[in-house]
Design an enzyme around this catalytic site. Structure first.
Site, PDB file in Angstrom:
ATOM      1  N   LYS A  79       0.875  -1.190   0.000  1.00  0.00           N
ATOM      2  CA  LYS A  79       0.000   0.000   0.000  1.00  0.00           C
ATOM      3  C   LYS A  79       0.900   1.225   0.000  1.00  0.00           C
ATOM      4  O   LYS A  79       2.031   1.171   0.472  1.00  0.00           O
ATOM      5  CB  LYS A  79      -0.872   0.018   1.257  1.00  0.00           C
ATOM      6  CG  LYS A  79      -2.084   0.901   1.163  1.00  0.00           C
ATOM      7  CD  LYS A  79      -3.219   0.191   0.462  1.00  0.00           C
ATOM      8  CE  LYS A  79      -4.435   1.038   0.243  1.00  0.00           C
ATOM      9  NZ  LYS A  79      -5.583   0.233  -0.209  1.00  0.00           N
ATOM     10  N   ASP A 107      -6.939   4.307  -4.555  1.00  0.00           N
ATOM     11  CA  ASP A 107      -7.623   4.156  -3.262  1.00  0.00           C
ATOM     12  C   ASP A 107      -8.253   5.527  -3.014  1.00  0.00           C
ATOM     13  O   ASP A 107      -8.489   6.291  -3.963  1.00  0.00           O
ATOM     14  CB  ASP A 107      -6.639   3.733  -2.150  1.00  0.00           C
ATOM     15  CG  ASP A 107      -7.349   3.276  -0.865  1.00  0.00           C
ATOM     16  OD1 ASP A 107      -7.860   2.152  -0.833  1.00  0.00           O
ATOM     17  OD2 ASP A 107      -7.413   4.062   0.105  1.00  0.00           O
TER      18      ASP A 107
HETATM   19  P1  NDP Z   1     -12.860   7.827  -2.952  1.00  0.00           P
HETATM   20  O1  NDP Z   1     -11.794   8.813  -2.743  1.00  0.00           O
HETATM   21  O2  NDP Z   1     -13.404   7.632  -4.316  1.00  0.00           O
HETATM   22  O3  NDP Z   1     -14.100   8.119  -1.993  1.00  0.00           O
HETATM   23  C1  NDP Z   1     -13.938   8.166  -0.615  1.00  0.00           C
HETATM   24  C2  NDP Z   1     -15.251   8.546   0.027  1.00  0.00           C
HETATM   25  O4  NDP Z   1     -15.153   8.397   1.429  1.00  0.00           O
HETATM   26  C3  NDP Z   1     -15.626   9.993  -0.222  1.00  0.00           C
HETATM   27  O5  NDP Z   1     -17.014  10.099  -0.219  1.00  0.00           O
HETATM   28  C4  NDP Z   1     -14.996  10.678   0.972  1.00  0.00           C
HETATM   29  O6  NDP Z   1     -15.574  11.935   1.289  1.00  0.00           O
HETATM   30  C5  NDP Z   1     -15.256   9.687   2.068  1.00  0.00           C
HETATM   31  N1  NDP Z   1     -14.216   9.822   3.089  1.00  0.00           N
HETATM   32  C6  NDP Z   1     -12.873   9.685   2.914  1.00  0.00           C
HETATM   33  N2  NDP Z   1     -12.214   9.904   4.055  1.00  0.00           N
HETATM   34  C7  NDP Z   1     -13.166  10.194   4.959  1.00  0.00           C
HETATM   35  C8  NDP Z   1     -13.112  10.507   6.331  1.00  0.00           C
HETATM   36  N3  NDP Z   1     -11.953  10.564   6.995  1.00  0.00           N
HETATM   37  N4  NDP Z   1     -14.309  10.716   6.949  1.00  0.00           N
HETATM   38  C9  NDP Z   1     -15.486  10.649   6.277  1.00  0.00           C
HETATM   39  N5  NDP Z   1     -15.594  10.348   4.973  1.00  0.00           N
HETATM   40  C10 NDP Z   1     -14.447  10.127   4.339  1.00  0.00           C
HETATM   41  O7  NDP Z   1     -12.290   6.440  -2.376  1.00  0.00           O
HETATM   42  P2  NDP Z   1     -12.821   4.965  -2.593  1.00  0.00           P
HETATM   43  O8  NDP Z   1     -14.278   4.959  -2.818  1.00  0.00           O
HETATM   44  O9  NDP Z   1     -11.933   4.327  -3.580  1.00  0.00           O
HETATM   45  O10 NDP Z   1     -12.463   4.300  -1.188  1.00  0.00           O
HETATM   46  C11 NDP Z   1     -13.424   4.186  -0.128  1.00  0.00           C
HETATM   47  C12 NDP Z   1     -12.998   3.064   0.807  1.00  0.00           C
HETATM   48  O11 NDP Z   1     -12.930   1.822   0.077  1.00  0.00           O
HETATM   49  C13 NDP Z   1     -11.608   3.234   1.454  1.00  0.00           C
HETATM   50  O12 NDP Z   1     -11.640   2.641   2.733  1.00  0.00           O
HETATM   51  C14 NDP Z   1     -10.704   2.392   0.555  1.00  0.00           C
HETATM   52  O13 NDP Z   1      -9.543   1.965   1.212  1.00  0.00           O
HETATM   53  C15 NDP Z   1     -11.642   1.224   0.254  1.00  0.00           C
HETATM   54  N6  NDP Z   1     -11.334   0.423  -0.924  1.00  0.00           N
HETATM   55  C16 NDP Z   1     -11.206   0.983  -2.149  1.00  0.00           C
HETATM   56  C17 NDP Z   1     -10.937   0.186  -3.252  1.00  0.00           C
HETATM   57  C18 NDP Z   1     -10.861   0.740  -4.636  1.00  0.00           C
HETATM   58  O14 NDP Z   1     -10.729  -0.056  -5.564  1.00  0.00           O
HETATM   59  N7  NDP Z   1     -10.977   2.047  -4.851  1.00  0.00           N
HETATM   60  C19 NDP Z   1     -10.743  -1.258  -3.116  1.00  0.00           C
HETATM   61  C20 NDP Z   1     -10.990  -1.765  -1.785  1.00  0.00           C
HETATM   62  C21 NDP Z   1     -11.254  -0.936  -0.738  1.00  0.00           C
HETATM   63  P3  NDP Z   1     -14.806  13.291   0.874  1.00  0.00           P
HETATM   64  O15 NDP Z   1     -15.013  13.398  -0.600  1.00  0.00           O
HETATM   65  O16 NDP Z   1     -15.455  14.362   1.656  1.00  0.00           O
HETATM   66  O17 NDP Z   1     -13.362  13.101   1.255  1.00  0.00           O
HETATM   67  O1  2IT Z   2      -7.847  -1.576  -0.826  1.00  0.00           O
HETATM   68  C1  2IT Z   2      -7.759  -2.068  -1.964  1.00  0.00           C
HETATM   69  O2  2IT Z   2      -7.923  -3.274  -2.172  1.00  0.00           O
HETATM   70  C2  2IT Z   2      -7.526  -1.155  -3.089  1.00  0.00           C
HETATM   71  N1  2IT Z   2      -7.467   0.052  -2.894  1.00  0.00           N
HETATM   72  C3  2IT Z   2      -7.345  -1.704  -4.466  1.00  0.00           C
HETATM   73  C4  2IT Z   2      -5.949  -2.227  -4.662  1.00  0.00           C
HETATM   74  C5  2IT Z   2      -5.608  -2.626  -6.070  1.00  0.00           C
HETATM   75  O3  2IT Z   2      -4.413  -2.922  -6.272  1.00  0.00           O
HETATM   76  O4  2IT Z   2      -6.461  -2.651  -6.949  1.00  0.00           O
END
Ligand code: NDP
Ligand code: 2IT
Length: 453
Positions: A126, A166
């Site tokens: 990561k 992420d």
């Molecule tokens: P994005 O940046 O696209 O979206 C994040 C969302 O979460 C936004 O709505 C953001 O609001 C909100 N957010 C972020 N930080 C905070 C905080 N501290 N408090 C409240 N709200 C918060 O990210 P993703 O959708 O990609 O990721 C969301 C989650 O999913 C994370 O935990 C990530 O690790 C996990 N994840 C993502 C993967 C991927 O493929 N993208 C894969 C597996 C897991 P704001 O816009 O106001 O910051």
């Molecule tokens: O938390 C996760 O699994 C991710 N942000 C995606 C990682 C990846 O390599 O696609």
């Protein structure tokens, strides 16, 4: 807890001070593994766990860049190369002001077990930065990404370490990062996943995490002979994962009534339908606006601004049957978990990484609800990243249907291996124990085979 595990946990806390999220993630895994060590003394004698909690390599570097006013800005960049026993380091990059070493170590640690569960040959890593893309121009984001990659490129490669997105890193950032990598390395390779569809990306990668979390929920519901049809669902976040979780839930006949961002949450009792979701996606992805605007735009919607003084999040206190925490770590506290169970939620499928505090996890398991922890339920994203790597190696692309079918199969297989491992090790129906044990065994066996490295 097994005696050697208690000692190891004490050691982890002492050696990694001020990293509470890392401690939390390690403790949750170690908690599941006592019975495994009892049955398999070979893991203890090879000190597999002691090795797993120690990253293979930690990179930390300065990221200097110039803002639109010509002022120098300095951020901190990281890449945690946690474990490469079963494949190249694989995991996302997070750009968020809260990013620090401990948060990235927790994420890298989770990633090792998650990637193992996908059935694909992916190690765990990561990275990221405390850079905040919010309010920055496209040019500023580009200059930051170029500077970040100028350092990171010497440490990564398509067969050694393959980052992805992420929080705060989506298609725009991956494009800028890839462009700079290609320019410096003079190589067009699959060094990042989540690439654009015209230049090496995979169909369904954008949708994969959200869709996958819903597919995992579907498998959990199927164990009780049920589906999402007619069920009320709470989704948090409004980024990549949340958006596509909502899309898939609508397709499966669910009614989604909430979404959020760091400013607050909305409750739409009439349901977020396809048209409202399209509006929301444009708001978030194109106009880069705030979720509060949804409540201003659509009638009958309540907006709850975030309030640190309140001991619970109102988003988790609405009546529903299903919940998909899809924003960030520890967004569901013990009170929230109690509210969820009290108000009828019996399916929790985590789109985010470690969104539920330890006491909340305990409460879900004690209540006997269908609780899919992030490392199992959100593995669809990295699984399709693995499929993107496979397509890049073949110089060939699968169709949308082919990738979606593979994603569904991976999520169903993860679901089965969690239940199987839980059953075999005396915790039937417990997806936390099952995910930790199934994820651990594959990596541990590879480490045994490969000797003391
Ligand atoms: P994005 O940046 O696209 O979206 C994040 C969302 O979460 C936004 O709505 C953001 O609001 C909100 N957010 C972020 N930080 C905070 C905080 N501290 N408090 C409240 N709200 C918060 O990210 P993703 O959708 O990609 O990721 C969301 C989650 O999913 C994370 O935990 C990530 O690790 C996990 N994840 C993502 C993967 C991927 O493929 N993208 C894969 C597996 C897991 P704001 O816009 O106001 O910051
Ligand atoms: O938390 C996760 O699994 C991710 N942000 C995606 C990682 C990846 O390599 O696609």
């Amino acid at each position: 807890m097994h005696q050697s595990i208690t000692a190891l946990m004490d050691d982890v806390v002492a050696k990694n001070p001020a990293e509470p999220e890392f401690h939390q993630a390690v403790l949750e895994v170690l908690d599941s593994l006592g019975v495994v060590l009892e049955r398999h003394p070979e893991y203890a004698s090879a000190r597999i766990l002691e090795r797993m909690v120690e990253p293979e390599r930690v990179l930390m570097f300065r990221v200097p860049w110039s803002d639109d006013d010509g002022r120098p800005q300095i951020n901190r960049g990281f890449r945690i190369e946690m474990n490469s026993a079963i494949g190249p380091y694989k995991g996302g990059l997070r750009f968020h002001p809260s990013v620090n070493l401990g948060i990235l170590k927790f994420l890298a640690f989770e990633q090792v077990f998650k990637n193992s569960l996908t059935t694909l040959p992916l190690g765990g890593g990561k990275g990221g930065s405390d850079f905040d893309p919010k309010g920055r121009s496209d040019n500023e984001v580009m200059r930051f990404c170029q500077s970040f990659m100028t350092e990171l490129q010497r440490h990564i490669g398509p067969n050694s370490d393959v980052p992805a997105g992420d929080i705060g890193v989506g298609g725009r950032e991956i494009g800028f990062l890839f462009g700079q990598y290609k320019r410096i390395a003079n190589e067009f390779t699959g060094v990042l996943t989540g690439k654009g569809l015209g230049w090496g990306g995979s169909l369904i990668r954008t949708e994969a995490t959200g869709y996958g979390a819903v597919y995992f929920g579907k498998e959990m519901l199927a164990t009780r002979g049920e589906t999402f049809e007619g069920k009320t669902c709470l989704v948090s976040g409004s980024g990549n994962v949340a958006q596509y979780a909502v899309e898939k839930l609508l397709e499966f006949g669910g009614k989604v009534v909430t979404m959020s961002d760091s400013g607050g949450s909305i409750h739409d009792p009439s349901g977020i339908d396809a048209e409202k979701l399209a509006w929301m996606m444009d708001l978030k992805n194109v106009r880069r606006g705030r979720i509060s605007e949804y409540a201003e735009h659509f009638p009958g919607v309540t907006y709850y601004p975030s309030d640190a003084a309140v001991d619970h999040n109102p988003l988790w206190a609405h009546e529903a049957q299903c919940a998909f925490p899809s924003a960030t770590q520890n967004e569901v506290n013990a009170k929230d978990a109690a509210n969820l169970v009290k108000n009828g939620v019996y399916v929790v499928s985590e789109g985010a990484n470690m969104p539920t505090v330890a006491a909340g996890v305990e409460l879900f398991n004690a209540a006997g609800i269908l609780y899919g922890p992030g490392k199992a339920a959100n593995a669809g994203g990295v699984a399709v990243s693995g499929l993107e790597m496979a397509q890049n190696s073949m110089r060939y692309s699968w169709s949308r249907e082919e990738v979606d079918e593979k994603l569904q199969r991976v999520m169903a297989d993860i679901h089965t291996s969690c239940l199987d491992a839980a059953e075999r090790f005396g915790a039937p129906g417990n997806y936390v124990t099952g995910a930790n044990i199934a994820g651990f065994l594959k990596v541990a066996d590879a480490m045994l085979d490969q000797g003391l490295v």
